[in-house]
Design an enzyme around this catalytic site. Structure first.
Site, mmCIF file in Angstrom:
data_model
loop_
_atom_site.group_PDB
_atom_site.id
_atom_site.type_symbol
_atom_site.label_atom_id
_atom_site.label_comp_id
_atom_site.label_asym_id
_atom_site.label_seq_id
_atom_site.Cartn_x
_atom_site.Cartn_y
_atom_site.Cartn_z
ATOM 1 N N TYR A 76 -98.411 -38.658 123.219
ATOM 2 C CA TYR A 76 -99.310 -39.595 123.896
ATOM 3 C C TYR A 76 -100.283 -40.242 122.921
ATOM 4 O O TYR A 76 -100.950 -39.569 122.137
ATOM 5 C CB TYR A 76 -100.105 -38.896 125.001
ATOM 6 N N ARG A 105 -104.156 -43.491 145.048
ATOM 7 C CA ARG A 105 -105.121 -42.838 144.163
ATOM 8 C C ARG A 105 -106.110 -43.810 143.534
ATOM 9 O O ARG A 105 -107.269 -43.444 143.289
ATOM 10 C CB ARG A 105 -104.364 -42.088 143.048
ATOM 11 N N ALA A 117 -101.328 -46.836 144.570
ATOM 12 C CA ALA A 117 -101.996 -47.465 145.713
ATOM 13 C C ALA A 117 -102.939 -46.481 146.396
ATOM 14 O O ALA A 117 -104.057 -46.841 146.790
ATOM 15 C CB ALA A 117 -100.967 -47.982 146.705
ATOM 16 N N ASP A 127 -93.179 -51.797 130.368
ATOM 17 C CA ASP A 127 -94.140 -50.829 130.878
ATOM 18 C C ASP A 127 -95.319 -50.627 129.940
ATOM 19 O O ASP A 127 -96.465 -50.706 130.363
ATOM 20 C CB ASP A 127 -93.457 -49.482 131.131
ATOM 21 N N LYS A 145 -98.707 -54.908 137.080
ATOM 22 C CA LYS A 145 -98.057 -55.425 135.880
ATOM 23 C C LYS A 145 -96.663 -54.796 135.719
ATOM 24 O O LYS A 145 -96.440 -53.666 136.180
ATOM 25 C CB LYS A 145 -98.932 -55.170 134.650
#
Length: 344
Positions: A254, A16, A14, A196, A116
């Protein structure tokens, strides 16, 4: 008069991402941020010194919002949601908390901008959509990446015949293990790789495949030390026979990649789902063993996602379209659970 936005909980996203983007849209104004009351945080009769310490830390974080963006601190989520000074509520909460607080917002005539996933199950999603539809309220699920201009640039490249006929898409999204107290590893808060990371992959796959997209197989993997799913994979297709294979996880090296494997070439990108503001993602096009590497356009997908939400506020047809998109996404997640025997 500007549309007044309140935020539930002083989350990092919220501060950033959401508020800097919101400030670029003249139709909205930031009215304030809520911290949970001790009872909302811990439950009735369960408040202790640790709870009070957590709430005090939440207050300090909320003050940093006010110092930078103005607005008011509301003591209690319910206080903000029921305030006559709020028109829209933004929910950057852990997934399992979305239903309870978005339901309260809709029942109080507030529009809801929800991170989400919209909820953790299809039944809750359908319930909220029914309430929103009855009251003509806008709701939005913030998969912001679908608004990034790189998606259309990639589709235009593929449509041009650059890699021939696409034989298969592959979407991969995963990240290294985070701190043990991260909500993503907490079942009660709606954690797990499917909700997620997997949701991103299915959202993009359904975007690629169109109206006839469907899941044909799904698998999920657990690690003994976690109470939630850690890794999953899935295959989707459509009536034209286009295939999207996807893998996702949250204890992985990643990856945030798209691969489009064609008859005459292969296209790959490196930040298809999470490109931050201003980043020019890389794209590589391979023809046999010859490589061309280019930059894709930068964009502010968060701002464009908020603008889509504004369109829902002022347009009945776009609002209805958003209802359908949210339900469709929730249906795919539900189907994945069914096919993978999720949680069994």
């Amino acid at each position: 008069m500007k549309i007044r936005v309140g935020i539930i909980c002083p989350s990092e996203i919220a501060f950033r991402r959401f508020l800097p983007s919101l400030q670029k849209i003249s139709e909205f104004s930031f009215a304030g941020i809520a911290i949970a009351s001790p009872e909302e945080w811990a439950g009735e009769g369960k408040v202790n010194e640790n709870t009070l310490a957590i709430i005090e830390n939440e207050r300090r974080k909320a003050q940093s919002f006010i110092d930078k963006y103005g607005g008011t601190i509301y003591n209690g989520y319910k206080t903000l949601i029921t305030s006559s000074d709020i028109d829209v509520v933004y929910f950057p909460l852990p997934p399992a908390l979305h239903f309870k607080w978005a339901k309260l917002a809709l029942e109080n005539g507030k529009h809801a901008f929800v991170e989400k996933p919209f909820t953790t199950n299809l039944e809750d999603t359908q319930f909220l959509l029914k309430v929103a539809q009855e009251q003509k309220l806008a709701v939005h699920e913030n998969y912001m990446f679908v608004f990034h201009k790189q998606l259309q640039v990639i589709q235009d490249l593929i449509a041009s015949g650059e890699i021939g006929k696409v034989r298969q898409y592959r979407v991969s999204f995963g990240f290294p293990r985070r701190a043990a107290n991260d909500f993503r590893y907490n079942k009660a808060l709606g954690g797990g790789a499917l909700l997620d990371a997997g949701g991103y992959c299915m959202k993009y796959a359904s975007w690629l495949l169109g109206d006839t997209a469907r899941i044909v197989c799904a698998n999920v993997y657990y690690e003994p030390e976690f109470e939630v799913d850690i890794f999953g994979s899935c295959t989707m297709t459509n009536d034209e026979g286009t295939i999207v294979q996807m893998s996702f996880g949250m204890d992985c090296d990643y990856k945030c990649e798209l691969e489009a494997w064609g008859s005459t070439g292969t296209l790959t990108t490196d930040r298809i789902l999470t490109a931050p503001d201003g980043l020019e993602p890389n794209i590589s096009i391979k023809h046999n063993q010859e490589f061309i590497t280019k930059k894709l356009p930068a964009d502010n997908a968060f701002e464009k996602s908020i603008r889509r939400f504004y369109d829902c506020l002022i347009s009945d047809s776009i609002r209805e379209e958003n209802y359908n998109l949210i339900e469709r996404q929730s249906f795919f997640v539900s189907k994945f659970k069914q096919l993978s025997k999720y949680g069994e």
